[in-house]
Design a protein around this motif. Structure first.
Motif, mmCIF file in Angstrom:
data_model
loop_
_atom_site.group_PDB
_atom_site.id
_atom_site.type_symbol
_atom_site.label_atom_id
_atom_site.label_comp_id
_atom_site.label_asym_id
_atom_site.label_seq_id
_atom_site.Cartn_x
_atom_site.Cartn_y
_atom_site.Cartn_z
ATOM 1 N N MET A 130 1.941 5.332 0.187
ATOM 2 C CA MET A 130 2.812 4.238 -0.226
ATOM 3 C C MET A 130 4.243 4.500 0.228
ATOM 4 O O MET A 130 4.923 3.592 0.732
ATOM 5 C CB MET A 130 2.743 4.110 -1.753
ATOM 6 C CG MET A 130 3.375 2.871 -2.293
ATOM 7 S SD MET A 130 2.562 1.378 -1.702
ATOM 8 C CE MET A 130 3.796 0.165 -2.132
ATOM 9 N N THR B 6 6.481 2.205 2.710
ATOM 10 C CA THR B 6 7.794 1.678 2.312
ATOM 11 C C THR B 6 8.876 2.089 3.305
ATOM 12 O O THR B 6 9.756 1.310 3.645
ATOM 13 C CB THR B 6 8.160 2.208 0.910
ATOM 14 O OG1 THR B 6 7.153 1.808 -0.001
ATOM 15 C CG2 THR B 6 9.491 1.652 0.454
ATOM 16 N N GLN B 7 8.781 3.336 3.757
ATOM 17 C CA GLN B 7 9.799 3.832 4.682
ATOM 18 C C GLN B 7 9.600 3.306 6.096
ATOM 19 O O GLN B 7 10.403 3.579 6.989
ATOM 20 C CB GLN B 7 9.767 5.357 4.705
ATOM 21 C CG GLN B 7 10.227 5.980 3.404
ATOM 22 C CD GLN B 7 9.714 7.400 3.256
ATOM 23 O OE1 GLN B 7 9.304 8.030 4.241
ATOM 24 N NE2 GLN B 7 9.723 7.917 2.034
ATOM 25 N N PRO C 164 4.597 -3.174 9.145
ATOM 26 C CA PRO C 164 3.601 -4.210 8.822
ATOM 27 C C PRO C 164 2.767 -4.572 10.048
ATOM 28 O O PRO C 164 3.308 -4.759 11.134
ATOM 29 C CB PRO C 164 4.469 -5.394 8.383
ATOM 30 C CG PRO C 164 5.686 -4.771 7.832
ATOM 31 C CD PRO C 164 5.914 -3.524 8.639
ATOM 32 N N ILE D 55 -1.712 -4.009 -0.588
ATOM 33 C CA ILE D 55 -0.722 -3.401 0.311
ATOM 34 C C ILE D 55 -1.273 -3.264 1.724
ATOM 35 O O ILE D 55 -0.556 -3.437 2.698
ATOM 36 C CB ILE D 55 -0.328 -1.987 -0.196
ATOM 37 C CG1 ILE D 55 0.033 -2.029 -1.671
ATOM 38 C CG2 ILE D 55 0.806 -1.419 0.641
ATOM 39 C CD1 ILE D 55 1.182 -2.927 -1.990
ATOM 40 N N ALA E 146 2.283 -9.663 5.179
ATOM 41 C CA ALA E 146 2.792 -10.205 3.932
ATOM 42 C C ALA E 146 1.870 -9.719 2.827
ATOM 43 O O ALA E 146 0.785 -10.230 2.666
ATOM 44 C CB ALA E 146 2.809 -11.724 3.976
#
Lengths: 229, 229
Positions: B13, B17-18, B23, B56, B70
């Motif tokens: 995770m 995030t980093q 994506p 995610i 998304a």
DNA sequence: TAGTGGTCTAGACCACTGA
DNA sequence: CAGTGGTCTAGACCACTAC
């Protein structure tokens, strides 16, 4: 055919529904159930863990597993992008930018999003139409400190939401629902009487502890948000 | 210390995030990650399955695992009993029965709940107060065909909700949220002006394909329902 | 302190599906 | 058809907690 954890889960669920183990009752332990179903304990464990996560049963070490008296009532809502929401209903989607300005952050917003005094924020208002009828009024504030590219973004054709999901990798959000009375602006854009009761969604999005955006999404009169659980 | 699936999940995770895997990007496969983390593939599998369920990442056989462009935006609401909702806010809870009658089912309700023509239904209205102020108006219909005991239940001291959770083993439900304008009755009970915008929850509950109850819960003006995701 | 669920492992086979 | 995730297994050890 091997016994799958889904078989076990379904069967346990059926027994709970039928009242084999009434609410509050102790269920057999994993080892016994595994023997009964003729599978490994891990298989039963997976089934029961999912039932626990679904809020159907309650598990405690040593104390065993019980059927919940009042199942945890949780509802899960997917938060679709407006375009998808409208197109999923088989309606024609249309977007329009109403206003756009880069201004110094107002005090109420600065406090709320924990921004710096005097910093610039982008304020947008837009309309979303379904088959030509007003569907949703969007009132959005964006913090350019997190997404500098937003200054050069063009929101005349595409809504800020669709731009943001591509620009921000992943984010944490707070969402709220409420009823509000239509003010003059809302009444005009949504085509309703001033004072009409409207459903509103409010969302604040954060990325690594920095506020990205705050948005109010106000729906046309009569809008319902529904789900099953 | 052994590497747990939670360690793996947290680390994955963080990397998402980093922006280690932006994506849409393909992540390493389970076997490689297991080697990297020095744990069994099953451990990585569990971590990634949870991330997938959280919306995610997206997993496909043969195609591999990708970070969602998304993320599926889902919000989970717990649906508390009013008493708990009020007491959780540190306020004093008070309940009052407003009306109770056993009548022949009206047509709109019969159609909606799929009941038999001419059958009896129990109609209740109640008020819930927080620290003496109106908090919620409850308008409820109960189908006695499913819960015959309801005819003898006493709702003068305890609300029907609390009675029902004990009487019905497990149930399926449909829930909706909307904004409505206060009519005369609501205005009087909730202490607001007629026409005020109010937040309403509507819930229909089923037990083994039979309707148990339909309830409208209308909140005092200004109520917000919020959550994080 | 003993019983229960929580988790890891190493290996195996299978189902799906993209190339 | 070959690579990837999905799942089962048998065994093991551990963490928690009611008794």
């Amino acid at each position: 055919m091997k016994v799958t954890f889904k078989d076990v889960k379904t069967d346990l669920m059926a027994k709970i529904t039928q009242g084999v183990w009434p609410p509050g009752e102790l269920m057999p332990n994993e080892a016994d159930l595994a023997a009964e179903y003729g599978c490994a304990r891990a298989t039963v464990n997976r089934a029961m863990q999912e039932l626990a996560e679904d809020g159907i049963i309650e598990r405690k070490r040593k104390a065993g597993t019980r059927v919940r008296k009042a199942p945890v009532r949780q509802a899960r809502f997917s938060i679709p992008i407006v375009r998808q929401e409208i197109e999923a209903q088989g309606a024609q989607y249309r977007y329009a930018l109403v206003s756009q300005e880069l201004i110094k952050v107002p005090d109420w917003l600065r406090a709320r999003l924990n921004l710096k005094t005097g910093q610039a924020v982008l304020h947008l208002t837009c309309m979303h139409y379904a088959d030509g009828s007003p569907y949703q009024f969007e009132d959005r504030w964006i913090n350019p400190a997190v997404t500098p590219d937003v200054r050069n973004a063009d929101f005349s054709e595409t809504g800020p939401n669709e731009w943001l999901v591509d620009a921000v990798p992943f984010s944490d959000a707070e969402i709220g629902f409420m009823a509000i009375e239509a003010d003059a602006t809302l009444a005009e854009h949504l085509g309703c009487a001033p004072g009409a009761a409207l459903f509103r969604t409010e969302r604040t999005t954060w990325w690594q502890h920095q506020a990205v955006t705050l948005v109010h999404l106000t729906y046309r009169p009569g809008h319902r948000m529904t789900t099953r659980y």
